[in-house]
Scaffold this active site. Sequence first.
Site, short mmCIF file in Angstrom:
data_model
loop_
_atom_site.label_atom_id
_atom_site.label_comp_id
_atom_site.label_asym_id
_atom_site.label_seq_id
_atom_site.Cartn_x
_atom_site.Cartn_y
_atom_site.Cartn_z
N ARG A 27 -63.80 48.29 -3.32
CA ARG A 27 -64.74 47.17 -3.26
C ARG A 27 -65.68 47.37 -4.44
O ARG A 27 -65.94 48.51 -4.86
CB ARG A 27 -65.54 47.22 -1.95
CG ARG A 27 -64.71 46.99 -0.73
CD ARG A 27 -65.56 47.16 0.54
NE ARG A 27 -64.76 46.88 1.72
CZ ARG A 27 -64.10 47.80 2.40
NH1 ARG A 27 -64.15 49.07 2.04
NH2 ARG A 27 -63.38 47.47 3.45
N LYS A 54 -68.63 49.32 3.15
CA LYS A 54 -68.79 48.22 4.09
C LYS A 54 -68.34 48.61 5.50
O LYS A 54 -68.98 48.25 6.48
CB LYS A 54 -67.97 47.03 3.59
CG LYS A 54 -67.96 45.82 4.47
CD LYS A 54 -67.09 44.75 3.85
CE LYS A 54 -66.81 43.63 4.82
NZ LYS A 54 -65.90 42.63 4.24
N HIS A 134 -63.23 41.35 -6.34
CA HIS A 134 -62.32 41.56 -5.22
C HIS A 134 -60.85 41.48 -5.66
O HIS A 134 -59.97 41.99 -4.97
CB HIS A 134 -62.59 40.54 -4.11
CG HIS A 134 -61.83 40.81 -2.85
ND1 HIS A 134 -62.11 41.88 -2.03
CD2 HIS A 134 -60.77 40.18 -2.30
CE1 HIS A 134 -61.27 41.88 -1.02
NE2 HIS A 134 -60.44 40.86 -1.15
N ARG A 137 -59.07 44.86 -5.74
CA ARG A 137 -58.65 45.32 -4.41
C ARG A 137 -57.47 44.50 -3.89
O ARG A 137 -56.46 45.05 -3.45
CB ARG A 137 -59.85 45.19 -3.47
CG ARG A 137 -59.65 45.72 -2.09
CD ARG A 137 -61.03 45.76 -1.40
NE ARG A 137 -60.96 46.02 0.02
CZ ARG A 137 -60.78 47.21 0.56
NH1 ARG A 137 -60.63 48.27 -0.21
NH2 ARG A 137 -60.75 47.35 1.87
N HIS A 160 -58.65 49.77 5.08
CA HIS A 160 -58.78 48.67 6.05
C HIS A 160 -58.63 49.23 7.45
O HIS A 160 -57.76 50.07 7.69
CB HIS A 160 -57.71 47.59 5.82
CG HIS A 160 -58.03 46.65 4.73
ND1 HIS A 160 -57.46 46.73 3.47
CD2 HIS A 160 -58.87 45.58 4.69
CE1 HIS A 160 -57.93 45.75 2.71
NE2 HIS A 160 -58.79 45.05 3.43
N TYR A 169 -52.80 39.60 3.00
CA TYR A 169 -52.44 39.85 1.61
C TYR A 169 -50.93 40.00 1.45
O TYR A 169 -50.33 39.50 0.52
CB TYR A 169 -53.09 41.15 1.10
CG TYR A 169 -54.59 41.12 1.02
CD1 TYR A 169 -55.24 40.41 0.02
CD2 TYR A 169 -55.36 41.86 1.90
CE1 TYR A 169 -56.62 40.42 -0.08
CE2 TYR A 169 -56.73 41.88 1.81
CZ TYR A 169 -57.36 41.16 0.82
OH TYR A 169 -58.72 41.17 0.73
#
Length: 185
Positions: A27, A54, A134, A137, A160, A169
């Site tokens: 990130r 995050k 982003h 990533r 994740h 994705y």
Amino acid sequence: MLSHCPPTLAGKRDRAVLALGFSGAFRRSELVALDVEDLVDDREGLRVVIRKSKTDQEGRGHVIAVPHGRHIKPVALVKEWLAAAGITSGPLFRPVSRSGTVRGAVRLTDRSVANLVKHYAAKVGLDASDFGAHSLRAGFVTTAADRDVELTRIMDVTRHKDVRTVTGYVRRANLFKGHAGSSFL
């Protein structure tokens, strides 16, 4: 994008940002928060300590592996940036003045990373409005999925927590792969 970075100090930094950001599926906030001390040399590449993110607001930290690589070579590009900039501690990525000097121990901003990605996307003829920080990533996830990397291995790098997020994705990357109508359309 890497081939469009100039051979200047800022260009070396930009190559390192792009390569490490992509290779570690960072990130932008994680990328600009890195200090030199967060990089640990390993025979296989770098172990990168992400102190807070995050999904880790408590700051328990994560360690991810960034391999040397055969094509992008993120470890070499980071080391080239550090050597050229004379950085041995503190913030990893820093602003470079127009005159080509590093601006002390000041961190690059997360907005700078987004602008950098947009700039180099435009340089290679892509629509810059489709790209941002982003994209590094997301690009890692879609590239790994396109190469049939196992979902859990992708999540090891991206950190994740929810497989559904990564699956979004993967679906985009595999839109035409194994299409139900490919044998008869």
